[in-house]
Design a protein around this motif. Sequence first.
Motif, mmCIF file in Angstrom:
data_model
loop_
_atom_site.group_PDB
_atom_site.id
_atom_site.type_symbol
_atom_site.label_atom_id
_atom_site.label_comp_id
_atom_site.label_asym_id
_atom_site.label_seq_id
_atom_site.Cartn_x
_atom_site.Cartn_y
_atom_site.Cartn_z
ATOM 1 N N MET A 1 1.574 -6.053 3.975
ATOM 2 C CA MET A 1 1.562 -6.741 2.870
ATOM 3 C C MET A 1 0.252 -6.660 2.080
ATOM 4 N N ARG A 2 -0.941 -7.113 2.931
ATOM 5 C CA ARG A 2 -2.189 -7.003 2.346
ATOM 6 C C ARG A 2 -2.683 -5.775 1.846
ATOM 7 N N GLU A 3 -2.331 -4.970 2.812
ATOM 8 C CA GLU A 3 -2.755 -3.391 2.235
ATOM 9 C C GLU A 3 -1.998 -3.027 1.158
ATOM 10 N N LEU A 4 -0.743 -3.411 1.151
ATOM 11 C CA LEU A 4 0.183 -2.822 0.055
ATOM 12 C C LEU A 4 -0.408 -3.547 -1.285
ATOM 13 N N ALA A 5 -0.773 -4.592 -1.193
ATOM 14 C CA ALA A 5 -1.301 -5.263 -2.524
ATOM 15 C C ALA A 5 -2.438 -4.617 -2.879
ATOM 16 N N GLN A 6 -3.404 -4.321 -1.882
ATOM 17 C CA GLN A 6 -4.938 -3.920 -2.311
ATOM 18 C C GLN A 6 -4.927 -2.472 -2.784
ATOM 19 N N ARG A 7 -4.020 -1.668 -2.201
ATOM 20 C CA ARG A 7 -4.091 -0.296 -2.413
ATOM 21 C C ARG A 7 -3.285 -0.038 -3.612
ATOM 22 N N PHE A 8 -2.144 -0.590 -4.171
ATOM 23 C CA PHE A 8 -1.398 -0.360 -5.394
ATOM 24 C C PHE A 8 -1.447 -1.162 -6.462
ATOM 25 N N SER A 9 -2.330 -2.502 -6.321
ATOM 26 C CA SER A 9 -2.424 -3.327 -7.457
ATOM 27 C C SER A 9 -3.351 -2.560 -8.679
ATOM 28 N N PRO A 10 -4.091 -1.519 -8.220
ATOM 29 C CA PRO A 10 -4.995 -0.918 -9.298
ATOM 30 C C PRO A 10 -4.346 0.081 -10.155
ATOM 31 N N LYS A 11 -2.772 0.548 -9.435
ATOM 32 C CA LYS A 11 -2.226 1.706 -10.035
ATOM 33 C C LYS A 11 -1.500 1.349 -11.205
ATOM 34 N N SER A 12 -1.448 2.304 -12.242
ATOM 35 C CA SER A 12 -0.774 2.025 -13.471
ATOM 36 C C SER A 12 0.556 2.353 -13.469
ATOM 37 N N ARG A 13 1.598 1.740 -14.342
ATOM 38 C CA ARG A 13 2.994 2.190 -14.276
ATOM 39 C C ARG A 13 3.164 3.667 -14.200
ATOM 40 N N GLU A 14 2.375 4.514 -14.958
ATOM 41 C CA GLU A 14 2.745 5.753 -14.873
ATOM 42 C C GLU A 14 2.530 6.453 -13.601
ATOM 43 N N GLN A 15 1.313 6.147 -13.057
ATOM 44 C CA GLN A 15 1.007 6.690 -11.902
ATOM 45 C C GLN A 15 2.035 6.391 -10.792
ATOM 46 N N LEU A 16 2.594 5.144 -10.655
ATOM 47 C CA LEU A 16 3.433 4.679 -9.770
ATOM 48 C C LEU A 16 4.879 5.404 -10.013
ATOM 49 N N ASP A 17 5.408 5.544 -11.347
ATOM 50 C CA ASP A 17 6.589 6.224 -11.588
ATOM 51 C C ASP A 17 6.312 7.786 -10.894
ATOM 52 N N LYS A 18 5.112 8.413 -11.301
ATOM 53 C CA LYS A 18 5.021 9.917 -10.856
ATOM 54 C C LYS A 18 4.960 9.879 -9.327
ATOM 55 N N GLU A 19 4.203 8.961 -8.646
ATOM 56 C CA GLU A 19 4.002 9.125 -7.309
ATOM 57 C C GLU A 19 5.405 8.901 -6.311
ATOM 58 N N GLN A 20 6.218 7.828 -7.060
ATOM 59 C CA GLN A 20 7.500 7.303 -6.295
ATOM 60 C C GLN A 20 7.068 6.660 -4.911
ATOM 61 N N VAL A 21 6.145 5.860 -4.824
ATOM 62 C CA VAL A 21 5.776 5.332 -3.309
ATOM 63 C C VAL A 21 6.881 4.454 -2.728
ATOM 64 N N SER A 22 7.239 4.877 -1.541
ATOM 65 C CA SER A 22 7.876 4.334 -0.800
ATOM 66 C C SER A 22 7.369 3.137 0.301
ATOM 67 N N VAL A 23 7.699 1.797 0.045
ATOM 68 C CA VAL A 23 7.155 1.096 1.085
ATOM 69 C C VAL A 23 8.008 0.314 1.961
ATOM 70 N N GLN A 24 7.465 -0.392 2.977
ATOM 71 C CA GLN A 24 8.317 -1.208 3.643
ATOM 72 C C GLN A 24 7.697 -2.276 4.240
ATOM 73 N N THR A 25 8.212 -3.620 3.750
ATOM 74 C CA THR A 25 7.255 -4.815 4.152
ATOM 75 C C THR A 25 8.344 -6.028 4.619
ATOM 76 N N ALA A 26 7.664 -7.139 4.886
ATOM 77 C CA ALA A 26 8.500 -8.172 5.345
ATOM 78 C C ALA A 26 7.899 -9.420 4.933
ATOM 79 N N GLY A 27 8.687 -10.506 4.638
ATOM 80 C CA GLY A 27 7.986 -11.760 4.281
ATOM 81 C C GLY A 27 8.985 -12.836 4.043
ATOM 82 N N ARG A 28 8.329 -13.842 3.807
ATOM 83 C CA ARG A 28 9.283 -15.233 3.303
ATOM 84 C C ARG A 28 9.770 -15.249 1.963
ATOM 85 N N LEU A 29 11.100 -15.488 1.693
ATOM 86 C CA LEU A 29 11.439 -15.648 0.280
ATOM 87 C C LEU A 29 11.079 -16.923 -0.041
#
Length: 460
Positions: free
Chosen positions: A1-29
């Motif tokens: 989760m931390r790595e996910l937040a740190q790596r992708f929070s700077p990325k813009s909508r366009e970058q994310l749409d282009k890259e189609q980053v697949s992720v897998q995580t877990a946590g508490r609702l």
Amino acid sequence: MRELAQRFSPKSREQLDKEQVSVQTAGRLLTLRGHGKVTFADILGAGERIQVYVRQDRVGEENYQLFRLLDIGDIVGVRGVLFRTKTDELTIFADHLDFLAKALLPLPEKWHGLSDVEIRYRQRYLDLIANPSVREIFIRRSRITSEIRRFLESKDYLEVETPMMQPIAGGATARPFQTFHEALNMPLFLRIAPELYLKRLIVGGFDRVYEINRNFRNEGISTQHNPEFTMLEFYQAYSNYKDLMDLTEEMLSTVVQRVSGGLELEFDGKQIDLSKFARYSVLETIREFWKGDGVPSTEDLCERERVRLLLQKVGVEFKQDESWGKLLGRLFERVAEDHLIQPTFVYDFPAELSPLAKRKDEDPRFAERFELFIGGLEIANAYSELNDPEEQEKRFEEQVQARARGDQEAHAMDEDYIRALRYGMPPTAGEGVGIDRLIMVLTGSCSIREVILFPHLRPD
RNA sequence: GGGCCGCUAGCUCAACUGGCAGAGCAACUGACUCUUAAUCAGUAGGUUCGGGGUUCAAGUCCCUGGCGGCUCACCA
């Protein structure tokens, strides 16, 4: 989760749409916002919160219906693709959800959180879920002790472990907890300090040793006292107490700089500057903070009768038979302690208050001892160690007599410690640092319970 | 240990001078395909910390016990 937040929070909508980053995580609702065949949820993992977007037409009807059965507090796994919503929030567009664990009891309310201090301490797990700032305090605590170890190791210190169960509870003036060893048929005490064992190691040739561990004292509980508390003790051969002032100043400023990135901090509404440490003797400190006129002279403070009068004047109670040293100690606490907000070494305490410390050559009424105060809290206590076995034996005997007169906190005779000193201990300085109190100051916490995960409470 | 204050639904809090114990969130049912303290409609939820007393009537007043907070004392 931390790595996910740190790596992708700077990325813009366009970058994310282009890259189609697949992720897998877990946590508490943490929250659920349902809209029919679409649901938004927030999940919390590793202290990070991320939004998940679940659509029935994406995860499939069966998986969506299963998801709708979940409650806040349940633990879920999420697979999906990162994107940004209309409001630009980083979100996982879920492809599939896995139900991992059930919360049978409801979590504290999401908006007000958990504030009842009794529940916060008794059920710290809820406090840690509901209050991110509490989580931060304990992460910081871990980083601070880790940096202390790193600093001492850079100075060639060796970390050691000495007995927590001792046949004689020595090294401090305090009431111990008692326990019993059945096989040996003997009483044992939980240690009140590791001091006498660490100094045996100095005799044994480990010239720089330290221990960070629990001490136990059978005394009152307060915002500054827990029956078990963490102490750093370190001993350095071929050094005196002045060397330790320098070392302590360097250690604290190094650790705080590394952990906080600066030397300014706020504690109890006061600004504290750890870039400079003041140094005053006990007598100077009393004179410095004396309120009103009639500032006592150094001579006044060195005479028992005059100190008694001064105590009466400032309204401190004391027992009739108390010695000059104890009375002076009381006067110091009353007059000065609350004012020692900025880091201050107060040195040269009465020798009789310090039965394990070396006397000053120039004035044997005083010991080569200092205490460090920050934010009005006593953070550390240090002295040049008494390494004369004959005098140590005499001082123990005085303590034994005090004990016989009913002083439950006086030291007991430790024959083996005297024997160790007879083999020769190099001139040595040693110090104890109250880690919990240090953490209080460094995290802006006004109660020791805020920096101890499971503080002592009466059973409910 | 002393003094002061507190304890009401799972959580956060109301309830006047003693007069039917309530709200929001959480839970449950239903509606809703970009919400974020989601919204809307409905349901259920109480040993008012325990015990005793006064009163026609006690969350509220009195006594007693428990737990917690602050503070003083003890305590390095």
